[in-house]
Write an enzyme that holds these catalytic residues in place. Sequence first.
Site, mmCIF file in Angstrom:
data_model
loop_
_atom_site.group_PDB
_atom_site.id
_atom_site.type_symbol
_atom_site.label_atom_id
_atom_site.label_comp_id
_atom_site.label_asym_id
_atom_site.label_seq_id
_atom_site.Cartn_x
_atom_site.Cartn_y
_atom_site.Cartn_z
ATOM 1 N N ALA A 38 44.389 79.760 8.080
ATOM 2 C CA ALA A 38 44.976 79.268 6.832
ATOM 3 C C ALA A 38 43.980 78.483 5.987
ATOM 4 O O ALA A 38 43.745 78.815 4.825
ATOM 5 C CB ALA A 38 46.185 78.400 7.158
ATOM 6 N N ASP A 59 35.365 85.111 12.442
ATOM 7 C CA ASP A 59 36.733 84.931 12.941
ATOM 8 C C ASP A 59 36.961 85.837 14.144
ATOM 9 O O ASP A 59 36.463 86.954 14.195
ATOM 10 C CB ASP A 59 37.773 85.220 11.862
ATOM 11 C CG ASP A 59 39.145 84.689 12.258
ATOM 12 O OD1 ASP A 59 39.478 83.557 11.879
ATOM 13 O OD2 ASP A 59 39.869 85.399 13.000
ATOM 14 N N LYS A 85 40.725 89.410 10.907
ATOM 15 C CA LYS A 85 40.735 88.580 9.693
ATOM 16 C C LYS A 85 39.395 88.616 8.970
ATOM 17 O O LYS A 85 39.356 88.575 7.734
ATOM 18 C CB LYS A 85 41.107 87.134 10.053
ATOM 19 C CG LYS A 85 42.567 87.019 10.459
ATOM 20 C CD LYS A 85 42.936 85.600 10.824
ATOM 21 C CE LYS A 85 44.367 85.577 11.339
ATOM 22 N NZ LYS A 85 44.780 84.242 11.785
ATOM 23 N N GLU A 132 37.092 72.429 20.697
ATOM 24 C CA GLU A 132 35.934 72.948 21.420
ATOM 25 C C GLU A 132 34.929 73.554 20.430
ATOM 26 O O GLU A 132 33.723 73.281 20.495
ATOM 27 C CB GLU A 132 36.431 74.003 22.400
ATOM 28 C CG GLU A 132 35.370 74.644 23.226
ATOM 29 C CD GLU A 132 35.950 75.870 23.916
ATOM 30 O OE1 GLU A 132 35.299 76.910 23.865
ATOM 31 O OE2 GLU A 132 37.074 75.783 24.460
ATOM 32 N N CYS A 170 29.283 61.379 12.587
ATOM 33 C CA CYS A 170 29.541 62.782 12.933
ATOM 34 C C CYS A 170 30.920 62.884 13.589
ATOM 35 O O CYS A 170 31.599 61.882 13.782
ATOM 36 C CB CYS A 170 28.430 63.325 13.827
ATOM 37 S SG CYS A 170 28.567 62.873 15.574
ATOM 38 N N CYS A 187 49.465 74.561 15.523
ATOM 39 C CA CYS A 187 50.321 75.248 14.551
ATOM 40 C C CYS A 187 51.295 76.198 15.246
ATOM 41 O O CYS A 187 52.343 76.510 14.724
ATOM 42 C CB CYS A 187 49.466 76.033 13.567
ATOM 43 S SG CYS A 187 48.359 74.994 12.635
ATOM 44 N N CYS A 247 25.034 62.133 17.715
ATOM 45 C CA CYS A 247 24.093 61.771 16.646
ATOM 46 C C CYS A 247 23.219 60.582 17.000
ATOM 47 O O CYS A 247 22.209 60.346 16.342
ATOM 48 C CB CYS A 247 24.811 61.582 15.310
ATOM 49 S SG CYS A 247 25.882 60.152 15.200
HETATM 50 ZN ZN ZN Z 1 27.942 60.692 15.910
#
Ligand code: ZN
Length: 341
Positions: A38, A59, A85, A132, A170, A187, A247
């Site tokens: 979506a 996708d 898709k 993930e 991040c 969803c 990070c």
């Molecule tokens: Zn970070």
Amino acid sequence: MIHPLDLKYSRQMLFEPLGRDGQERLSASSAVLVGCGAIGASAANLLVRAGIGRLRILDRDFVEPSNLQRQSLFNESDAREALPKAVAAERNLHLINSDVQVEGIVADLTPRNAVELLQGSALILDGTDNFETRFLINDFAVKTGTPWIYAAAVASYGLTMTILPGKTACLACLLDSSGTSGLEETCDTIGVLGPIVNLIASLEVAEALKLLSGRLSSLHGRLFSCDVWSGRFQSVHPEVNPQCRVCVHHQFSYLSGNALPHITMCGRDSVQIHERSRSLDLKALQDRLASSVSEVRQNGFLLRFLIPPYEMTVFTDGRAILKGTKDPAVARSLYAKYIGM
Ligand SMILES: [Zn+2]
């Protein structure tokens, strides 16, 4: 003779902060969109109409009738044909703006193909449905210094944030991956409204337009969340977590594959998903799945339900066995949809 940019993008170039220079930069730019559900379909639609130069769309899923309520790029014919898709998106986007190079790739983003599929684009856009994959994108983006935009929605609620490696927090600063254990609403279990995905995609693409046209000083730098049902809108300025795994400490465990749930063959025509160790409440899962899948049964040790032609069995430690396929991508997709990541 009218310049091609004037023909298509005059109203956008009249917008003073963008102008002709911004449009030229945008039309020479490229991005990769991971996931075309979506949010992804709506973001692709906006980016291609705005005249991005190149858009790669990844996708792993195919179009189903239940997608059409919110996935604005697809139609009944795509669903009848059960088109992937990525294929339907490329086809339909070409009808909208044939000047844009759209490349649809039917693939599940994994540590093995992430570098090949993500490198070379100036921006990565989140259209995924699971954490993930988002942590994998975050690892790649921070490691390579590529900007990416996080975007998610469920029910009437959604959130988005632009991540500039080295400049902003991040995704791992915001969400410790160990904190995403347990049941997550998706969803497919609690539903989603069209307006929230289109709103979040709009916010995501507005940021993308700033980035791709070189208007970096206009990025708002905030984690934006909203609920179109309650009318609650909120934005905060996230700080870098000084202990951030990614990070700060540069531990790219998702990109190296160490954090991926292992998926193994399990007997004939079955796949076992060894999810990150976690404790599942089967009763809560049963209640949640009751309206979206058939024949949900559980005995305290395992829960079983049908998603024809498949049968999924889920264990209290988060492990699952999917009967009816040998394809790990199918298993991961269904696990993400019905159990949550
Ligand atoms: Zn970070």
